[in-house]
Each structure stands twice: as C-alpha cells, then as structure tokens.
Design a protein around this motif. Structure first.
Motif, short mmCIF file in Angstrom:
data_model
loop_
_atom_site.label_atom_id
_atom_site.label_comp_id
_atom_site.label_asym_id
_atom_site.label_seq_id
_atom_site.Cartn_x
_atom_site.Cartn_y
_atom_site.Cartn_z
N GLU A 175 0.83 -1.21 0.00
CA GLU A 175 0.00 0.00 0.00
C GLU A 175 0.87 1.25 0.00
O GLU A 175 0.56 2.23 -0.70
N GLU A 176 1.96 1.24 0.76
CA GLU A 176 2.87 2.39 0.77
C GLU A 176 3.53 2.57 -0.59
O GLU A 176 3.66 3.70 -1.08
N LEU A 177 3.91 1.46 -1.22
CA LEU A 177 4.52 1.54 -2.55
C LEU A 177 3.50 2.09 -3.55
O LEU A 177 3.83 2.96 -4.36
N LYS A 178 2.29 1.59 -3.49
CA LYS A 178 1.26 2.06 -4.42
C LYS A 178 1.01 3.55 -4.25
O LYS A 178 0.86 4.28 -5.24
N ALA A 179 1.01 4.03 -3.02
CA ALA A 179 0.82 5.47 -2.76
C ALA A 179 1.95 6.29 -3.39
O ALA A 179 1.71 7.37 -3.95
N LYS A 180 3.18 5.78 -3.33
CA LYS A 180 4.32 6.47 -3.94
C LYS A 180 4.16 6.52 -5.46
O LYS A 180 4.45 7.54 -6.09
N VAL A 181 3.71 5.42 -6.04
CA VAL A 181 3.49 5.38 -7.49
C VAL A 181 2.36 6.33 -7.88
O VAL A 181 2.48 7.07 -8.86
N GLU A 182 1.29 6.33 -7.13
CA GLU A 182 0.16 7.24 -7.41
C GLU A 182 0.62 8.69 -7.36
O GLU A 182 0.18 9.51 -8.18
N ASP A 183 1.50 9.02 -6.43
CA ASP A 183 2.02 10.38 -6.33
C ASP A 183 2.82 10.74 -7.59
O ASP A 183 2.68 11.84 -8.13
N ILE A 184 3.62 9.81 -8.09
CA ILE A 184 4.38 10.05 -9.33
C ILE A 184 3.44 10.22 -10.50
O ILE A 184 3.61 11.13 -11.33
N ILE A 185 2.41 9.38 -10.59
CA ILE A 185 1.44 9.49 -11.70
C ILE A 185 0.76 10.86 -11.66
O ILE A 185 0.60 11.51 -12.70
N ARG A 186 0.40 11.32 -10.47
CA ARG A 186 -0.22 12.65 -10.34
C ARG A 186 0.73 13.74 -10.85
O ARG A 186 0.32 14.64 -11.58
N LYS A 187 1.99 13.66 -10.46
CA LYS A 187 2.98 14.65 -10.92
C LYS A 187 3.15 14.61 -12.43
O LYS A 187 3.25 15.65 -13.07
N LEU A 188 3.18 13.43 -13.00
CA LEU A 188 3.39 13.29 -14.45
C LEU A 188 2.19 13.74 -15.25
O LEU A 188 2.34 14.28 -16.34
N THR A 189 1.01 13.51 -14.76
CA THR A 189 -0.18 13.87 -15.53
C THR A 189 -0.51 15.36 -15.38
O THR A 189 -1.32 15.88 -16.14
N ARG A 190 0.12 16.02 -14.43
CA ARG A 190 -0.06 17.48 -14.30
C ARG A 190 0.81 18.24 -15.29
O ARG A 190 0.52 19.38 -15.61
N THR A 191 1.90 17.59 -15.76
CA THR A 191 2.82 18.31 -16.65
C THR A 191 2.35 18.32 -18.09
O THR A 191 1.51 17.61 -18.51
#
Length: 191
Positions: A175-191
């Motif tokens: 779950e912690e790993l998935k949260a880290k990945v979700e955070d990266i996806i959010r950053k990438l889709t904002r750019t």
C-alpha cells in the motif's frame, strides 16, 4: 508517455510497473523481447534483429543474449524492441531498464525514469517469495549477493540512480509503494 523502471534484483520494478498497468499503461519488460526471441514467440513484433537458436530463458542466458544484442545492434535495442511490441499503446511502462543507453533511449522519446531501491535482505526475501524460474539458480543469501554483485558489475545499476527523475525507496508495504506510485502518476499527468 513512456516510463522506465530501474533497480536491482527484486527491488520492486515489476510491482511498480503493474501499478502503472492498473492505471491504463501497457506493461512490458526489457527482458520480454529476449524471452520472446529465445522461445521463438515472435508474432507481436513488426521487425526483429535476428532469431537465435531456441533455448530456455534462464537468467544467465538472458544476460548473455542481451549483451550480444546490445553489442551488435546498439545499447537501446531492448527499448526499441519493447516499444515495438507495445507499438499500439499510448502509454507504456518498461520494467527492468538496466543501462545508461536504455535510459537515454527512453528520455530521448520524452519518457521518465523511476529508480527503485531496497536493502539486500528485503530483496532476497522477495526473490524467495516470487519463486521465478529465472531465479532458480539462487539458493541462498550468498548466491543472491553474488548475483546482485555480478549484475552491478555488468550494468552499474546503482550509478543509474543519478539519471532517474524519481526515486522510490521500497521497504514498506504494498500500500505504501502504491501510494508512492500514485504520487508520481499525479505529478506526471499534471505536466
């Protein structure tokens, strides 16, 4: 969008790639073209460098054949083949990126690199749990450390961390790993 996932043996590369896959990315590993070529599973490619003699895709065989292909066709050959295999996908995550040339090939195409790391003891426990065929030669922690060291000598994986756009320390829960990945996806889709 192309995402490349880099890290040592059993650091969590495939798990991260699967989280991207859950979000609609097509997942492919750098070793997939090697396995496909060695097992003559060729139908998903629009081009092939050459077809080797059919053989079992052990870790040693994959390393040996991968080295040959890179020396013969360029450091980016596995990225080119992986992207060809997934050529009909808009977003691709490539698991098991292992060299500066592969990273440069991804970045040249506008992609991003995630480096994932974990302590050797944690990675060894994961390797035992996954029980993958390519890992069957690793029977002890000492074997694991030797394989890890051999891979480091071959690919200089730890030096690739400096080329990454994102770093994930994967020593907690899924779950912690998935949260880290979700955070990266959010950053990438904002750019």
């Amino acid at each position: 969008m192309i995402i490349g996932v880099v890290g040592k043996i059993a650091a969590g590369k495939t798990t991260i790639a699967k989280f991207f896959e859950e979000r609609g990315f097509c997942r492919v590993s750098c070793s997939d073209p090697l396995i496909d070529l060695l097992t003559h599973n060729l139908s998903e490619y629009s081009w092939l460098p050459e077809i080797p003699e059919k053989s079992e895709p052990t870790r040693d065989k994959l390393i040996e054949y991968g080295r040959y292909l890179k020396e013969t066709y360029g450091e980016d050959i596995l990225i080119r083949l992986a992207l060809d295999k997934k050529r009909n996908c808009e977003n691709v995550v490539i698991d098991g990126v292992r060299s500066r040339g592969e990273i440069e090939a991804i970045k040249k195409r506008g992609g991003f690199i995630i480096y994932v790391e974990a302590r050797p003891e944690i990675r060894y426990e994961r390797l035992k749990k996954r029980n993958a065929g390519k890992d069957k030669v690793i029977k002890s922690f000492e074997d694991f450390l030797k394989a890890d060291e051999a891979e480091e000598e071959l690919y200089h994986t730890s030096k690739l961390k400096d080329l990454a756009d994102f770093l994930i320390v994967n020593e907690g829960t899924l779950e912690e790993l998935k949260a880290k990945v979700e955070d990266i996806i959010r950053k990438l889709t904002r750019t």
